[in-house]
Design a protein around this motif. Structure first.
Motif, PDB file in Angstrom:
ATOM      1  N   ALA A   3       1.357   8.545 -20.185  1.00  0.00           N
ATOM      2  CA  ALA A   3       0.797   7.563 -21.102  1.00  0.00           C
ATOM      3  C   ALA A   3      -0.720   7.670 -21.069  1.00  0.00           C
ATOM      4  N   PRO A   4      -1.348   7.483 -22.231  1.00  0.00           N
ATOM      5  CA  PRO A   4      -2.807   7.591 -22.267  1.00  0.00           C
ATOM      6  C   PRO A   4      -3.451   6.600 -21.299  1.00  0.00           C
ATOM      7  N   VAL A  10       6.802   8.759 -17.975  1.00  0.00           N
ATOM      8  CA  VAL A  10       6.266   7.684 -18.802  1.00  0.00           C
ATOM      9  C   VAL A  10       4.995   7.128 -18.182  1.00  0.00           C
ATOM     10  N   ILE A  11       5.037   6.885 -16.880  1.00  0.00           N
ATOM     11  CA  ILE A  11       3.868   6.303 -16.219  1.00  0.00           C
ATOM     12  C   ILE A  11       2.700   7.283 -16.207  1.00  0.00           C
TER      13      ILE A  11
END
Lengths: 324, 282
Positions: free
Chosen positions: A30-31, A26-27
């Protein structure tokens, strides 16, 4: 029992791995990469910060290599260094705050149990009485009440208008000079509102749950038997029924851990309590990635430990689970 | 005939339940307020009047004004739009994901079920609020990101529900009959299993809207949700906290709005649950 414990501990490993994997992905996916955001916020320190970030994450390498690397460091409790100017190790920062958060959560769990169990039992013993109906109303209110709003209302009432309790913080000035007894008093004085507020949400759920359990148990044959034997109602309810109605409560307590930990972000920032939640909030606001990641992992670990504790106590209380 | 009779029964039970009806009234009221906000609001919610900062409630400003002199009543009316949007979009997303995962796990069973359900367990172990905050730290806080993140972190309950329904339905005779007639997996899932599992999903979605509204308001309260000047109940409360010693109205009214809304959805959800299956009511 020992074998059960080992089995449970082994089961925790894939879960923890999964949780770290999800957090990591997730970290990282993510854009907007961490370096970009960081340099955007600190144009002056951009080169140095970028360098440090690349070292920390090894962002030039493939994701699975980075993850493996990060896991190896995690095994040594090395969560990297904070981006904040002091650049202290993340684990050190968490270590000095984790105690406060755990204590508040334990206290609120205790409060939940002490209040919710009698409420649930009485409501179930006298269904449709005025007490039961008042409980239902309280439960609906409790489910719908945003915790932070309750915090604001209580702060306003007890902190501003009545001026009985402090608005924020964990200790008063000159805390160091207090005697032990005064220190305890001072802490209790500061913790009253935070513990009350963080217990409130769980209170509604637990009392309703307890009522449902109790109603279920009271219908069973062995309770009819106990009554038929001529035992006083008091003994039937509090000795025979309560014991079995309490069992599932252990599981619910375990399940409430993630909510309590998540809630600590809100309560600790409202009441300015130096715990993990406040640290997490600060980390998020400052986009301190290593700290955010570290807190995620420790928070998940606490949740898993809470579940483990719940399962083990359940197994201790119910022999069927241990052997079967 | 069975369907029509069941519907009649459902409505009959629903109408008898006073709590459920009041939930429905609250929810319908909220819809009305959201759609009519531009006409109901006495002021432009973003109109700054520095001559009327932090005014207590008065006939001019029913709920008082905020530190910029904006009318709190108007801001709360417009805040209802945000809550409605967040509630529906994020729960829609969560329901979509949950139904898919639950359907796949329940229908195919075996290793697919195992992997999917372990993933559900994993997500349930997360302190979700931590995860949400962490993601918002990376993305920008905006209403779209918030709806997406709430949706992506709240589908687990639906997945479990749908899986359980599928497990209990998939060996029933009507499904076996469909299989014997040569219906494919997709047809069985969408035509036979899914429509028969929708009732509990409806209940959990209604309750989910309440949860999503609570989460959004907490995020906005922390400054990581809907960004000012867009009014949301959570970010009005932030001003309430900053002015807690002087302006009680900033803390009281937005919180009441959240309380009533969430209670409305909860009552409605419980009402639907009881109307679907009256055995649930003790």
């Amino acid at each position: 029992m020992f074998a059960y414990l080992i089995k449970r501990l082994l089961l925790m490993i894939p879960l923890l791995l999964g949780i770290t994997l999800v957090s990591f992905v997730v970290i990282h996916l993510a854009p907007g990469s961490p370096t970009e955001v960081q340099t955007m916020l600190q144009p002056k320190a951009s080169l140095e910060a970028q360098q440090r970030l690349r070292e920390l994450y090894g962002l030039d390498r493939p994701l699975h290599v980075q993850y493996w690397d990060w896991l190896q460091r995690l095994a040594r409790l090395d969560l990297g260094r904070s981006f904040s100017p002091d650049a202290r190790p993340v684990w050190d920062k968490i270590k000095e705050r984790i105690g406060v958060t755990i204590s508040i959560n334990l206290l609120s769990m205790l409060l939940i149990l002490v209040i919710a169990i009698p409420i649930g039992v009485i409501a179930a013993t006298y269904p449709h009485s005025w007490f039961d109906q008042a409980t239902t109303l309280f439960v609906f209110l409790g489910f719908a009440m945003p915790g932070f709003w309750l915090a604001l209302l209580l702060m306003m009432l007890f902190g501003v208008y009545l001026d009985w309790l402090p608005l924020s913080g964990l200790t008063s000035h000159f805390y160091e000079r207090f005697t032990t007894w005064q220190k305890i008093q001072d802490l209790a004085y500061h913790l009253t509102l935070p513990v009350l507020v963080s217990a409130f949400g769980g209170l509604a759920g637990m009392s309703r749950y307890m009522r449902g359990n109790m109603l279920e148990v009271i219908r069973q044959d062995y309770i009819t038997t106990a009554r038929a034997k001529g035992l006083p109602e008091r003994t039937v309810i509090f000795k025979h029924a309560l014991k079995n109605a309490l069992m599932p409560v252990i599981t619910i307590l375990g399940l409430s851990v993630p909510g309590l930990i998540g809630g600590s972000v809100i309560f600790e920032s409202i009441f300015a309590i130096p715990g993990m939640g406040q640290l997490f909030y600060q980390a998020v606001m400052a986009r301190d990635y290593p700290l955010v990641m570290g807190e995620l992992v420790i928070g998940a670990l606490l949740t898993l430990l809470g579940n483990l504790l719940a399962d083990v106590s359940y197994a201790l209380a119910d022999p069927r689970l241990r052997t079967g | 005939m069975a369907t029509a009779a069941r519907h009649r029964e459902f409505w009959a039970r629903f109408y008898r339940n006073r709590l459920a009806l009041s939930g429905l009234v609250i929810v319908l009221g909220l819809f009305l307020v959201s759609f009519l906000a531009p006409w109901l609001a006495p002021y432009d919610p973003n109109y700054i009047d520095l001559g009327a900062m932090l005014m207590p409630p008065s006939p001019n400003h029913l709920f008082g004004t905020d530190p910029l002199g904006r009318d709190v009543f108007s801001r709360i009316l417009f805040g209802a739009q945000i809550s409605l949007k967040v509630g529906f979009v994020s729960v829609g997303l969560a329901t979509l994901i949950g139904v898919w995962i639950g359907a796949l796990a329940g229908y195919y069973g075996g290793w697919a079920d195992n992997i999917l359900m372990r993933f559900v367990d994993l997500m349930l172990c997360f302190p979700t609020f931590f995860l949400i905050l962490a993601v918002i730290a990376i993305l920008e806080p905006s209403i779209w990101n918030i709806m997406a993140i709430i949706g992506l972190t709240s589908w687990m309950g639906v997945a479990r529900l749908v899986r359980a329904e599928f497990l209990s339905l998939k060996n029933r005779e009507f499904v076996q009959a469909a299989q014997a007639l040569g219906a494919g997996d997709a047809r069985i899932i969408f035509r036979h299993l899914l429509p028969n599992s929708l009732a509990p999903v409806m209940v959990s979605a209604t309750l989910g809207v309440a949860g999503a509204i609570l989460t959004e308001s907490a995020l906005s309260f922390l400054g990581l949700g809907v960004q000012p000047p867009t009014p949301s109940w959570g970010n009005i409360l932030t001003a309430g906290k900053d002015n807690i010693e002087i302006a009680w109205w900033l803390s009281l009214f937005p919180g009441l709005a959240i309380l009533i809304t969430v209670m409305g959805y909860n009552l409605l959800g419980e009402g639907i649950r009881e109307a679907i299956d009256p055995r649930l009511k003790e």
